[in-house]
Design a protein around this motif. Structure first.
Motif, PDB file in Angstrom:
ATOM      1  N   HIS A   1      -9.596 -69.719 -64.077  1.00 15.98           N
ATOM      2  CA  HIS A   1     -11.148 -69.460 -64.063  1.00 15.98           C
ATOM      3  C   HIS A   1     -11.299 -68.016 -64.417  1.00 15.98           C
ATOM      4  CE1 HIS A   1     -15.012 -68.664 -61.920  1.00 15.98           C
ATOM      5  NE2 HIS A   1     -15.248 -69.788 -62.511  1.00 15.98           N
ATOM      6  N   GLU A   2     -10.328 -67.197 -63.801  1.00 12.40           N
ATOM      7  CA  GLU A   2     -10.557 -65.619 -64.419  1.00 12.40           C
ATOM      8  C   GLU A   2     -10.267 -65.460 -65.922  1.00 12.40           C
ATOM      9  OE1 GLU A   2     -11.201 -62.764 -62.819  1.00 12.40           O
ATOM     10  OE2 GLU A   2     -10.479 -61.424 -64.559  1.00 12.40           O
ATOM     11  N   ILE A   3      -9.278 -66.147 -66.108  1.00 13.31           N
ATOM     12  CA  ILE A   3      -8.805 -66.048 -67.809  1.00 13.31           C
ATOM     13  C   ILE A   3     -10.187 -66.424 -68.664  1.00 13.31           C
ATOM     14  CG2 ILE A   3      -7.501 -66.994 -69.491  1.00 13.31           C
ATOM     15  CD1 ILE A   3      -5.325 -67.084 -67.259  1.00 13.31           C
ATOM     16  N   ARG A   4     -10.857 -67.822 -68.263  1.00  9.75           N
ATOM     17  CA  ARG A   4     -11.887 -68.340 -69.271  1.00  9.75           C
ATOM     18  C   ARG A   4     -12.856 -67.230 -69.159  1.00  9.75           C
ATOM     19  NH1 ARG A   4     -11.674 -74.661 -66.925  1.00  9.75           N
ATOM     20  NH2 ARG A   4      -9.933 -75.241 -68.514  1.00  9.75           N
ATOM     21  N   GLN A   5     -13.241 -66.316 -68.158  1.00  6.24           N
ATOM     22  CA  GLN A   5     -14.337 -65.545 -68.211  1.00  6.24           C
ATOM     23  C   GLN A   5     -14.004 -64.401 -69.392  1.00  6.24           C
ATOM     24  OE1 GLN A   5     -16.009 -64.202 -64.118  1.00  6.24           O
ATOM     25  NE2 GLN A   5     -14.417 -65.688 -63.681  1.00  6.24           N
ATOM     26  N   HIS A   6     -12.625 -64.405 -69.891  1.00  7.42           N
ATOM     27  CA  HIS A   6     -12.462 -63.217 -70.809  1.00  7.42           C
ATOM     28  C   HIS A   6     -12.497 -63.984 -72.171  1.00  7.42           C
ATOM     29  CE1 HIS A   6     -11.423 -60.117 -68.027  1.00  7.42           C
ATOM     30  NE2 HIS A   6     -10.947 -61.213 -67.175  1.00  7.42           N
ATOM     31  N   GLU A   7     -12.712 -64.926 -72.290  1.00  3.37           N
ATOM     32  CA  GLU A   7     -12.698 -65.625 -73.610  1.00  3.37           C
ATOM     33  C   GLU A   7     -13.865 -65.253 -74.330  1.00  3.37           C
ATOM     34  OE1 GLU A   7     -10.454 -67.477 -74.749  1.00  3.37           O
ATOM     35  OE2 GLU A   7      -9.458 -67.908 -73.300  1.00  3.37           O
ATOM     36  N   ILE A   8     -13.739 -65.033 -75.771  1.00  2.31           N
ATOM     37  CA  ILE A   8     -14.673 -64.717 -76.718  1.00  2.31           C
ATOM     38  C   ILE A   8     -15.403 -65.702 -77.278  1.00  2.31           C
ATOM     39  CG2 ILE A   8     -15.131 -62.783 -78.476  1.00  2.31           C
ATOM     40  CD1 ILE A   8     -14.119 -61.784 -75.777  1.00  2.31           C
ATOM     41  N   ASP A   9     -16.611 -65.861 -77.742  1.00  2.00           N
ATOM     42  CA  ASP A   9     -17.291 -66.733 -78.429  1.00  2.00           C
ATOM     43  C   ASP A   9     -17.048 -66.548 -79.705  1.00  2.00           C
ATOM     44  OD1 ASP A   9     -18.028 -68.025 -76.059  1.00  2.00           O
ATOM     45  OD2 ASP A   9     -20.283 -67.193 -76.132  1.00  2.00           O
ATOM     46  N   GLY A  10     -16.500 -67.455 -80.708  1.00  6.10           N
ATOM     47  CA  GLY A  10     -16.524 -67.517 -81.982  1.00  6.10           C
ATOM     48  C   GLY A  10     -15.508 -66.472 -82.789  1.00  6.10           C
ATOM     49  N   THR A  11     -15.508 -66.690 -84.066  1.00  2.00           N
ATOM     50  CA  THR A  11     -14.472 -65.644 -84.587  1.00  2.00           C
ATOM     51  C   THR A  11     -15.332 -65.202 -86.029  1.00  2.00           C
ATOM     52  OG1 THR A  11     -12.534 -65.214 -85.434  1.00  2.00           O
ATOM     53  CG2 THR A  11     -13.295 -67.446 -85.494  1.00  2.00           C
TER      54      THR A  11
ATOM     55  N   TYR B   1     -18.436 -58.183 -80.231  1.00  2.00           N
ATOM     56  CA  TYR B   1     -19.278 -58.999 -79.381  1.00  2.00           C
ATOM     57  C   TYR B   1     -19.849 -58.200 -78.261  1.00  2.00           C
ATOM     58  CZ  TYR B   1     -14.857 -58.849 -76.984  1.00  2.00           C
ATOM     59  OH  TYR B   1     -13.462 -58.366 -76.318  1.00  2.00           O
ATOM     60  N   PHE B   2     -20.586 -58.694 -77.415  1.00  2.00           N
ATOM     61  CA  PHE B   2     -21.251 -57.880 -76.510  1.00  2.00           C
ATOM     62  C   PHE B   2     -21.056 -58.385 -75.008  1.00  2.00           C
ATOM     63  CE2 PHE B   2     -23.952 -58.048 -80.573  1.00  2.00           C
ATOM     64  CZ  PHE B   2     -23.831 -56.781 -80.642  1.00  2.00           C
TER      65      PHE B   2
ATOM     66  N   SER C   1      -9.790 -46.489 -76.222  1.00  2.00           N
ATOM     67  CA  SER C   1     -10.318 -47.565 -75.063  1.00  2.00           C
ATOM     68  C   SER C   1     -10.860 -48.615 -75.662  1.00  2.00           C
ATOM     69  CB  SER C   1     -11.789 -46.475 -74.890  1.00  2.00           C
ATOM     70  OG  SER C   1     -12.796 -46.397 -75.862  1.00  2.00           O
ATOM     71  N   GLY C   2     -11.317 -49.688 -74.913  1.00  2.00           N
ATOM     72  CA  GLY C   2     -11.688 -50.805 -75.005  1.00  2.00           C
ATOM     73  C   GLY C   2     -12.719 -51.545 -74.502  1.00  2.00           C
ATOM     74  N   TYR C   3     -12.683 -51.333 -72.983  1.00  2.00           N
ATOM     75  CA  TYR C   3     -13.821 -51.659 -72.028  1.00  2.00           C
ATOM     76  C   TYR C   3     -14.057 -53.247 -72.139  1.00  2.00           C
ATOM     77  CZ  TYR C   3     -14.693 -46.635 -72.726  1.00  2.00           C
ATOM     78  OH  TYR C   3     -14.406 -45.322 -72.673  1.00  2.00           O
ATOM     79  N   GLY C   4     -12.975 -53.870 -72.572  1.00  2.00           N
ATOM     80  CA  GLY C   4     -13.129 -55.252 -72.425  1.00  2.00           C
ATOM     81  C   GLY C   4     -13.543 -55.721 -73.730  1.00  2.00           C
ATOM     82  N   GLY C   5     -13.773 -54.632 -74.654  1.00  2.00           N
ATOM     83  CA  GLY C   5     -14.432 -55.266 -76.076  1.00  2.00           C
ATOM     84  C   GLY C   5     -13.522 -55.451 -77.380  1.00  2.00           C
TER      85      GLY C   5
ATOM     86  N   PRO D   1     -27.620 -66.399 -78.203  1.00  2.00           N
ATOM     87  CA  PRO D   1     -27.889 -66.038 -79.776  1.00  2.00           C
ATOM     88  C   PRO D   1     -27.077 -64.984 -80.196  1.00  2.00           C
ATOM     89  CG  PRO D   1     -29.664 -65.046 -78.285  1.00  2.00           C
ATOM     90  CD  PRO D   1     -28.583 -66.024 -77.202  1.00  2.00           C
ATOM     91  N   LEU D   2     -26.262 -64.238 -79.407  1.00  2.00           N
ATOM     92  CA  LEU D   2     -25.316 -63.004 -79.839  1.00  2.00           C
ATOM     93  C   LEU D   2     -24.085 -63.489 -79.657  1.00  2.00           C
ATOM     94  CD1 LEU D   2     -27.285 -59.793 -79.343  1.00  2.00           C
ATOM     95  CD2 LEU D   2     -27.296 -61.194 -81.368  1.00  2.00           C
ATOM     96  N   ARG D   3     -23.063 -62.921 -80.172  1.00  2.00           N
ATOM     97  CA  ARG D   3     -21.707 -63.344 -79.928  1.00  2.00           C
ATOM     98  C   ARG D   3     -21.252 -62.327 -78.487  1.00  2.00           C
ATOM     99  NH1 ARG D   3     -16.611 -60.812 -83.382  1.00  2.00           N
ATOM    100  NH2 ARG D   3     -14.957 -62.422 -82.784  1.00  2.00           N
TER     101      ARG D   3
END
Length: 705
Positions: free
Chosen positions: A8-18, A443-444, A404-408, A496-498
């Motif tokens: 569940h935790e890992i899925r929250q870090h997935e990014i929409d689209g490429t 992504y945001f 830095s990355g901050y999850g981004g 509507p946004l990545r």
């Protein structure tokens, strides 16, 4: 962490689209290291899951279990797939190894994020490094110490129990003989496999763990010696830039690149809708990019003005939802003395890393090497392998410590672009995103809507809690307060946004809504907001941080006035407990306010490095000011409207208030991560102070100042 919880935790870090779609074996490993002792650990199950094999179809590296190397010169190298992006885990992980091997920390070097030479790892996110990787390396180092002692005992024909270890040496107290680690391992290449569960707690007599050590490579950082991903250079390297579409989801309808192709040394590369240029220097690459005329077709898209209606009307049943039910909200709500209902919103915000995305790609036949800034080196390796139809073993990703990355930086967008251009050019290519590209094509953090309906008795006892989150995410959605009837749900929507991972995921949004709402209930009860929280709280560790912060802040003595107001918030996330108290100065003439003081108490179990921890807390508070007060991605018609630091407001030095940090060291508790949780309290604490000053409650982030 249980399988389903970790998944569940890992899925929250997935990014929409490429952004783009395109039509060392063991001997090498030992050759790289030279002579010495290699310790291999058959890791415990939980750690193996951390490496990703339980949830992804990645092949396990042959040297998965290789965590530690001791060279002939006594130098010690620790291997990890975790990466350094400013959070200082290079130091804290080295502390663990130095402690168990009884050596100065300067003797330890961490090799991090090189997919050819470190164990497979899902990535550096979710505050997982300290609770998972630190015990793993500590177990490896403890095993290495035992092996070295046994080697010395065999050489001296002595009982190993009589030998001592200190300063990188094994000593026989009876004969006074000593052997360094390098003398023990000289000329040997030993592989030792052990089965050991990482220890839950550290030895209370440790010398390094718990001490405030400075950054191990701090000198290289401040003197400019360190090479960030954007600094990497290769012989014959070209500079690459990409023609960006004029809007999201745009399709290329017309391209005129003749003028660019006439420039000496310039090569134009097209692959479907991907268009880029390479040139011998960056200035020429920019000139060539400007000479290309591309026309795009952009589909109709929503904007900020319609964002929240759009999200509510476009729920996505294909994504994983989340639900937490306790008791019956339906039965409890009618008997509540007081009912409080409110809706809260948060906007998309950008990560705004100090270093934009950057990559250097180099091909050698069908083997690809990429230096890039990412939180997931193995994830980027797999992305590259997929993009270019390579076996993952033919792709090597190296992650120099990045800015830095901050999850981004979970995705390898710049790496894929550099690799595509390098493949066409036949030479190494560097791609460094501009700030505008960073604000537009990364992504945001998800925007979201949260509705909270609650019921409470007149004595301040919570009886019902209904919490509905739309799109922003389920992280820290469960209330830490004792409520007998709860209905807490997360509803994914078509963004509507990545969107994707961010520091703390949705914990910032969910804490803003929950802690603002707790304050609203306390106001309806005419009850002190701290007293109300404590009354409904059973978690003694969270109670302790509230009480510690309140005492330092002087909460019971503070008297609000027309010029001063106060607010508080707290919560639990990633095993850490946080309480944040703020003081603001108000200006009745402008109805504005200024943040004067922040007191934050934080507890994350046993403290590994107080110096690094304080820096993490300080950085989280300051970054949290942006999401609380200013930051908002503005967009319309498929375009970002504020894609620069002139238009996208982040915290500045002048915004930083007096900050006081209280660290509670619980040596009886396992160490938790600290990269995220300290950010969650600042926004609701400010919102609650604004309400105390004005009587108008902020229901939407950013609040403004």
């Amino acid at each position: 962490m249980k399988d389903e919880t970790l998944l569940h935790e890992i899925r929250q870090h997935e990014i929409d689209g490429t952004l783009h779609w395109f039509d060392m074996d063991r001997r090498g490993f030992l050759q790289l290291l030279g002579g010495g002792l290699v310790i291999c650990v058959a890791g415990a199950r939980a750690v193996a899951q951390e490496s990703g094999r339980a949830f992804r179809e990645h092949e396990l590296p042959r040297d998965l279990a290789a965590w530690l190397h001791i060279g002939e010169d006594g130098r010690i190298t620790g291997f990890t797939g975790k990466v350094e992006l400013g959070q200082n885990i290079r130091t804290s992980l080295a502390q663990q190894i130095a402690e168990e091997l009884r050596v100065p920390i300067a003797s330890v070097t961490m090799l991090m994020g090189d997919t050819a030479h470190v164990p497979f790892d899902m990535g550096t996110f979710g505050s997982r490094t300290t609770p998972t990787m630190a015990p793993q390396l500590r177990a490896a180092a403890a095993t290495a110490r035992q092996v070295l002692v046994q080697m010395a005992a065999d050489r001296w024909k002595e009982d190993p129990k009589l030998l001592t270890v200190a300063g990188g040496r094994v000593t026989n107290p009876r004969t006074k003989h000593t052997l360094t680690y390098g003398e023990l391992t000289r000329g040997t290449k030993l592989v030792e496999t052990i089965a050991a569960d990482p220890p839950d707690n550290v030895d209370p007599g440790y010398q390094f763990v718990g001490k405030p050590l400075t950054k191990v490579n701090g000198r290289e950082i401040v003197t400019g010696k360190h090479l960030y991903p954007a600094d990497i250079s290769r012989p014959g390297m070209l500079y690459g830039m990409v023609v960006r579409p004029s809007g999201f989801e745009a399709k290329l309808s017309k391209l005129d690149s003749k003028a660019a192709e006439k420039l000496a040394g310039v090569q134009v590369v097209r692959d479907g809708d991907f268009v880029g240029v390479v040139a011998p220097d960056l200035a020429l690459a920019k000139h060539a990019l400007g000479a290309i005329n591309a026309e795009w077709k952009i589909p109709d898209q929503p904007s900020n003005k319609t964002l929240f209606d759009y999200l509510m009307k476009n729920l996505d049943a294909t994504q994983m939802s989340d639900e937490h039910l306790v008791g019956s909200v339906e039965n409890a709500m009618p008997i509540a003395d007081i009912k409080v209902d409110h809706t809260y919103t948060v906007q998309y915000i950008a990560h705004a890393p100090l270093e934009p995305r950057a990559a250097v790609a180099e091909w050698n036949g069908d083997h690809l090497t990429v230096w890039t800034g990412t939180q997931r080196p193995f994830g980027v390796r797999d992305q590259l392998a997929d993009a270019f139809r390579l076996d993952p073993s033919h792709v090597r990703v190296l992650m120099p410590d990045m800015g830095s990355g901050y999850g981004g930086k979970h995705q390898g967008d710049a790496a894929i672009e550099a690799a595509r251009l390098a493949k066409a050019a036949g030479k190494p290519v560097r791609v460094v995103w501009t700030r505008e590209e960073e604000f537009t094509w990364a992504y945001f953090r998800p925007a979201g809507i949260i509705t909270v309906n609650s019921g409470v008795q007149r004595d301040g006892t919570l009886v019902a809690w209904d919490f509905q989150n739309y799109n922003s995410g389920p992280a820290a959605m469960i209330t830490p307060y004792d409520v007998p009837n709860q209905r807490i749900q997360y509803h994914p929507a078509k963004s509507p946004l990545r969107q994707g991972s961010y520091r703390g995921l949705a914990a910032t949004a969910n804490h803003f809504a929950r802690e603002s709402h707790m304050d609203a209930i306390a106001h309806e009860l005419q009850m002190d907001p701290l007293e109300f929280r404590i009354k409904n709280l059973k978690d003694e560790r969270l109670r302790a941080v509230f009480e510690a912060a309140a005492e330092r802040f002087g909460w019971s003595k503070q008297k609000p006035s027309a010029e001063r107001a106060f607010g508080l918030a707290g919560g639990i996330e990633k095993g850490g407990r946080v309480a944040t108290f703020v003081e603001i100065a108000t200006d009745p003439s402008t109805k504005g306010f200024r943040l004067l003081r922040v007191v934050e108490a934080f507890e994350c179990g046993r403290v590994v490095n107080p110096n690094g921890l304080e820096n993490q807390i300080m950085g989280a508070i300051i970054q949290g000011l942006g999401g609380a007060l200013f930051e908002q991605v503005k967009f319309a018609d498929g375009k970002i409207l504020n894609a620069s630091f002139n238009e996208y407001r982040v915290p500045r030095f002048a915004d930083v208030p007096q900050i006081e940090i209280i660290i509670i060291d619980r040596k009886d508790q396992p160490s938790a991560g600290a990269g995220e949780t300290p950010i969650v309290g600042i926004a609701p604490a400010i919102a609650n102070a604004v309400f105390a000053a004005s009587g108008v409650r902020p229901y939407n982030l950013p609040i403004g100042g």
